[in-house]
Design a protein around this motif. Sequence first.
Motif, PDB file in Angstrom:
ATOM      1  N   SER A   7       2.948   5.864 -18.879  1.00 48.57           N
ATOM      2  CA  SER A   7       4.051   4.996 -18.457  1.00 48.57           C
ATOM      3  C   SER A   7       4.626   5.436 -17.107  1.00 48.57           C
ATOM      4  O   SER A   7       5.457   4.745 -16.525  1.00 48.57           O
ATOM      5  CB  SER A   7       5.152   4.986 -19.518  1.00 48.57           C
ATOM      6  OG  SER A   7       5.786   6.251 -19.593  1.00 48.57           O
ATOM      7  N   GLN A   8       4.151   6.589 -16.604  1.00 43.14           N
ATOM      8  CA  GLN A   8       4.651   7.102 -15.331  1.00 43.14           C
ATOM      9  C   GLN A   8       3.681   6.872 -14.172  1.00 43.14           C
ATOM     10  O   GLN A   8       3.790   7.493 -13.127  1.00 43.14           O
ATOM     11  CB  GLN A   8       4.946   8.594 -15.458  1.00 43.14           C
ATOM     12  CG  GLN A   8       6.061   8.879 -16.440  1.00 43.14           C
ATOM     13  CD  GLN A   8       6.273  10.366 -16.613  1.00 43.14           C
ATOM     14  OE1 GLN A   8       5.327  11.099 -16.849  1.00 43.14           O
ATOM     15  NE2 GLN A   8       7.511  10.789 -16.479  1.00 43.14           N
ATOM     16  N   ILE A   9       2.717   5.959 -14.365  1.00 45.50           N
ATOM     17  CA  ILE A   9       1.760   5.668 -13.302  1.00 45.50           C
ATOM     18  C   ILE A   9       2.494   5.294 -12.018  1.00 45.50           C
ATOM     19  O   ILE A   9       2.110   5.724 -10.930  1.00 45.50           O
ATOM     20  CB  ILE A   9       0.778   4.551 -13.720  1.00 45.50           C
ATOM     21  CG1 ILE A   9      -0.154   5.058 -14.806  1.00 45.50           C
ATOM     22  CG2 ILE A   9      -0.007   4.034 -12.529  1.00 45.50           C
ATOM     23  CD1 ILE A   9      -1.079   4.003 -15.372  1.00 45.50           C
ATOM     24  N   ASN A  10       3.553   4.526 -12.140  1.00 45.24           N
ATOM     25  CA  ASN A  10       4.289   4.106 -10.941  1.00 45.24           C
ATOM     26  C   ASN A  10       4.841   5.299 -10.160  1.00 45.24           C
ATOM     27  O   ASN A  10       4.900   5.264  -8.933  1.00 45.24           O
ATOM     28  CB  ASN A  10       5.404   3.122 -11.284  1.00 45.24           C
ATOM     29  CG  ASN A  10       6.419   3.712 -12.236  1.00 45.24           C
ATOM     30  OD1 ASN A  10       6.113   4.591 -13.045  1.00 45.24           O
ATOM     31  ND2 ASN A  10       7.642   3.221 -12.178  1.00 45.24           N
ATOM     32  N   LEU A  11       5.203   6.378 -10.835  1.00 47.83           N
ATOM     33  CA  LEU A  11       5.694   7.575 -10.143  1.00 47.83           C
ATOM     34  C   LEU A  11       4.570   8.273  -9.389  1.00 47.83           C
ATOM     35  O   LEU A  11       4.756   8.741  -8.267  1.00 47.83           O
ATOM     36  CB  LEU A  11       6.323   8.548 -11.151  1.00 47.83           C
ATOM     37  CG  LEU A  11       7.555   8.048 -11.896  1.00 47.83           C
ATOM     38  CD1 LEU A  11       7.991   9.076 -12.937  1.00 47.83           C
ATOM     39  CD2 LEU A  11       8.680   7.769 -10.922  1.00 47.83           C
ATOM     40  N   VAL A  12       3.402   8.332 -10.010  1.00 50.52           N
ATOM     41  CA  VAL A  12       2.241   8.942  -9.372  1.00 50.52           C
ATOM     42  C   VAL A  12       1.850   8.131  -8.146  1.00 50.52           C
ATOM     43  O   VAL A  12       1.617   8.676  -7.066  1.00 50.52           O
ATOM     44  CB  VAL A  12       1.050   9.050 -10.353  1.00 50.52           C
ATOM     45  CG1 VAL A  12      -0.188   9.576  -9.654  1.00 50.52           C
ATOM     46  CG2 VAL A  12       1.413   9.924 -11.540  1.00 50.52           C
ATOM     47  N   VAL A  13       1.769   6.817  -8.307  1.00 51.51           N
ATOM     48  CA  VAL A  13       1.386   5.924  -7.213  1.00 51.51           C
ATOM     49  C   VAL A  13       2.369   6.048  -6.049  1.00 51.51           C
ATOM     50  O   VAL A  13       1.965   6.121  -4.886  1.00 51.51           O
ATOM     51  CB  VAL A  13       1.289   4.471  -7.715  1.00 51.51           C
ATOM     52  CG1 VAL A  13       1.170   3.490  -6.574  1.00 51.51           C
ATOM     53  CG2 VAL A  13       0.115   4.332  -8.671  1.00 51.51           C
ATOM     54  N   ALA A  14       3.649   6.098  -6.348  1.00 54.61           N
ATOM     55  CA  ALA A  14       4.658   6.220  -5.292  1.00 54.61           C
ATOM     56  C   ALA A  14       4.509   7.552  -4.548  1.00 54.61           C
ATOM     57  O   ALA A  14       4.683   7.610  -3.329  1.00 54.61           O
ATOM     58  CB  ALA A  14       6.054   6.097  -5.883  1.00 54.61           C
ATOM     59  N   LYS A  15       4.166   8.609  -5.263  1.00 57.63           N
ATOM     60  CA  LYS A  15       4.009   9.925  -4.644  1.00 57.63           C
ATOM     61  C   LYS A  15       2.756   9.982  -3.772  1.00 57.63           C
ATOM     62  O   LYS A  15       2.769  10.565  -2.702  1.00 57.63           O
ATOM     63  CB  LYS A  15       3.951  11.004  -5.716  1.00 57.63           C
ATOM     64  CG  LYS A  15       3.978  12.411  -5.177  1.00 57.63           C
ATOM     65  CD  LYS A  15       4.428  13.370  -6.239  1.00 57.63           C
ATOM     66  CE  LYS A  15       4.578  14.773  -5.728  1.00 57.63           C
ATOM     67  NZ  LYS A  15       5.806  15.016  -5.012  1.00 57.63           N
ATOM     68  N   VAL A  16       1.673   9.332  -4.220  1.00 56.67           N
ATOM     69  CA  VAL A  16       0.402   9.354  -3.484  1.00 56.67           C
ATOM     70  C   VAL A  16       0.430   8.377  -2.322  1.00 56.67           C
ATOM     71  O   VAL A  16       0.018   8.706  -1.211  1.00 56.67           O
ATOM     72  CB  VAL A  16      -0.782   9.045  -4.426  1.00 56.67           C
ATOM     73  CG1 VAL A  16      -2.075   8.912  -3.654  1.00 56.67           C
ATOM     74  CG2 VAL A  16      -0.895  10.108  -5.502  1.00 56.67           C
ATOM     75  N   GLY A  17       0.882   7.151  -2.588  1.00 61.01           N
ATOM     76  CA  GLY A  17       0.960   6.132  -1.537  1.00 61.01           C
ATOM     77  C   GLY A  17      -0.411   5.669  -1.068  1.00 61.01           C
ATOM     78  O   GLY A  17      -1.394   5.759  -1.790  1.00 61.01           O
ATOM     79  N   GLY A  18      -0.501   5.181   0.141  1.00 64.41           N
ATOM     80  CA  GLY A  18      -1.755   4.782   0.774  1.00 64.41           C
ATOM     81  C   GLY A  18      -2.588   3.806  -0.024  1.00 64.41           C
ATOM     82  O   GLY A  18      -2.078   2.828  -0.574  1.00 64.41           O
TER      83      GLY A  18
END
Length: 62
Positions: A7-18
């Motif tokens: 459920s925290q995929i959005n946090l990972v994606v925001a941290k990685v970006g690009g």
Amino acid sequence: MKFGNESQINLVVAKVGGAVEAAPLKAQAELFNALIDGCKESAEVGSLDLKGPLLDFYMVSR
């Protein structure tokens, strides 16, 4: 462990970006699951290194 909950995929994606952030949600979920699986396998194999197991994930060692 910080981001081990799907459920925290959005946090990972925001941290990685690009490119990861620009990818479709389904692709983000597949990449996330591959990362979690790799982490679990690294932890099971163990390591003689004092810092613990090393995961080489798409040519990026962590």
